[in-house]
Write a protein that holds these residues in place. Structure first.
Motif, mmCIF file in Angstrom:
data_model
loop_
_atom_site.group_PDB
_atom_site.id
_atom_site.type_symbol
_atom_site.label_atom_id
_atom_site.label_comp_id
_atom_site.label_asym_id
_atom_site.label_seq_id
_atom_site.Cartn_x
_atom_site.Cartn_y
_atom_site.Cartn_z
ATOM 1 N N ASP A 54 21.719 3.237 73.211
ATOM 2 C CA ASP A 54 22.154 4.513 73.784
ATOM 3 C C ASP A 54 21.943 5.682 72.826
ATOM 4 O O ASP A 54 21.614 6.786 73.254
ATOM 5 N N THR A 55 22.093 5.450 71.525
ATOM 6 C CA THR A 55 21.892 6.528 70.552
ATOM 7 C C THR A 55 20.460 7.067 70.612
ATOM 8 O O THR A 55 20.243 8.273 70.541
ATOM 9 N N GLU A 56 19.512 6.177 70.783
ATOM 10 C CA GLU A 56 18.114 6.604 70.871
ATOM 11 C C GLU A 56 17.845 7.340 72.176
ATOM 12 O O GLU A 56 17.139 8.355 72.197
ATOM 13 N N ASP A 59 19.299 10.884 72.049
ATOM 14 C CA ASP A 59 18.437 11.755 71.241
ATOM 15 C C ASP A 59 17.157 12.109 71.992
ATOM 16 O O ASP A 59 16.710 13.259 71.963
ATOM 17 N N ARG A 87 17.930 21.213 67.693
ATOM 18 C CA ARG A 87 19.132 21.075 66.879
ATOM 19 C C ARG A 87 20.197 22.066 67.345
ATOM 20 O O ARG A 87 19.941 22.911 68.214
ATOM 21 N N VAL A 109 25.901 18.217 68.492
ATOM 22 C CA VAL A 109 25.023 17.053 68.588
ATOM 23 C C VAL A 109 25.654 15.922 67.792
ATOM 24 O O VAL A 109 26.028 16.096 66.634
ATOM 25 N N GLY A 110 25.794 14.762 68.423
ATOM 26 C CA GLY A 110 26.301 13.566 67.760
ATOM 27 C C GLY A 110 25.400 12.391 68.094
ATOM 28 O O GLY A 110 24.432 12.528 68.842
ATOM 29 N N SER A 111 25.742 11.230 67.572
ATOM 30 C CA SER A 111 24.882 10.064 67.804
ATOM 31 C C SER A 111 24.897 9.620 69.262
ATOM 32 O O SER A 111 23.912 9.080 69.762
ATOM 33 N N THR A 112 26.017 9.849 69.970
ATOM 34 C CA THR A 112 26.101 9.401 71.368
ATOM 35 C C THR A 112 26.371 10.558 72.329
ATOM 36 O O THR A 112 26.821 10.331 73.458
ATOM 37 N N HIS A 113 26.132 11.790 71.901
ATOM 38 C CA HIS A 113 26.343 12.919 72.808
ATOM 39 C C HIS A 113 25.653 14.175 72.282
ATOM 40 O O HIS A 113 25.321 14.273 71.105
ATOM 41 N N ARG A 131 26.343 12.311 77.429
ATOM 42 C CA ARG A 131 26.930 11.339 76.509
ATOM 43 C C ARG A 131 26.816 9.924 77.038
ATOM 44 O O ARG A 131 26.479 9.695 78.205
#
Length: 197
Positions: A54-56, A59, A87, A109-113, A131
Motif C-alpha cells: 500500500d505504501t508504494e 506514493d 511534494r 504526505v506520509g507513507s500511507t496517506h 489513504r
C-alpha cells in the motif's frame, strides 16, 4: 458609470458567498470559508492479494495524480514544472467537467496517506485525503476521504443537482486505477456521505 453597475453585483455576490473570486490570490481554504453543511464523503476499495504494498501504491497515486483521474471528469496538472517528485507545497490546477477551474495544494504526505487542501475559487472549501488501511486478511483498503463545505451557494445547488454524482464517479474511477496499480483483485468497495451543520 456603466462599469460601476457591473462591479456592484460582483462585489455583492462575493460578499454573500454566492460567487467566489480569488481576490486574495490562491489562498488555502477550509470548511470555515464555505457555506452550507459540512460534508464528509468516503470512497473505498478493498484489495486482496496485492503485488505492490500500500505504501508504494499511495506514493504512485500522488506522483501520477494527473493520470489517476479520467480527464473528462477532472483534469489535474501540477503547477510546478519538472520531473522532480510531487511534494508538500506543490499545487495542482484542476479543470472539473471541462468547465470549472480550481486548485488544490499538497499539504501532507506520509507513507500511507497524502492530503490535498482546496484553494480559493475551488467549488469546495476543505480537504481531500488519499489513504490506506490494512485489512484483516492479506490486503488493504484504499480510500478517498473528503471533508468540505460548498464554496458558494451556487456550488451547493449544483452539487445537489447532479455534480455530486459526477464527483463520485471521479473518485471511484481513481480507485479503480489504483486497483490496477496494486496488481491485486477487488474484494469489496463502497461509499458513504455524512453531513452536519
Amino acid at each position: 458609470m456603466k462599469g460601476y453597475w457591473l462591479l456592484v453585483p460582483t462585489v455583492a455576490a462575493y460578499a454573500t458567498r454566492v460567487l467566489r473570486i480569488p481576490l486574495a490570490g490562491w489562498s488555502v481554504t477550509g470548511e470555515a470559508q464555505g457555506v452550507g453543511p459540512v460534508t464528509c464523503r468516503r470512497y473505498w476499495i478493498d484489495i486482496a492479494s496485492p503485488r505492490r504494498p500500500d505504501t508504494e501504491v499511495i506514493d504512485l497515486m500522488l506522483q501520477r495524480l494527473p493520470h489517476m483521474i479520467p480527464p473528462v471528469l477532472a483534469a489535474f496538472r501540477r503547477v510546478r514544472r519538472g520531473r522532480e517528485p510531487t511534494r508538500v507545497g506543490d499545487r495542482f490546477t484542476v479543470l472539473m467537467l471541462g468547465m470549472r477551474r480550481g486548485r488544490v495544494q499538497v499539504v501532507e504526505v506520509g507513507s500511507t496517506h497524502f492530503r490535498l487542501q482546496t484553494l480559493r475559487q475551488h467549488s469546495e472549501s476543505g480537504w481531500i485525503a488519499f489513504r490506506s488501511e490494512p485489512l484483516p486478511a492479506d490486503g488493504y483498503r484504499l480510500m478517498v476521504v473528503s471533508q468540505v463545505r460548498a464554496s458558494s451557494w451556487y456550488d451547493r445547488v449544483t452539487y445537489l443537482l447532479g455534480v455530486g454524482i459526477l464527483q463520485r464517479m471521479t473518485w471511484e474511477s481513481g480507485l479503480r486505477r489504483a486497483l490496477k496499480l496494486s496488481g491485486g483483485r477487488k474484494a469489496g468497495h463502497g461509499t458513504s456521505t455524512v453531513e452536519w451543520p
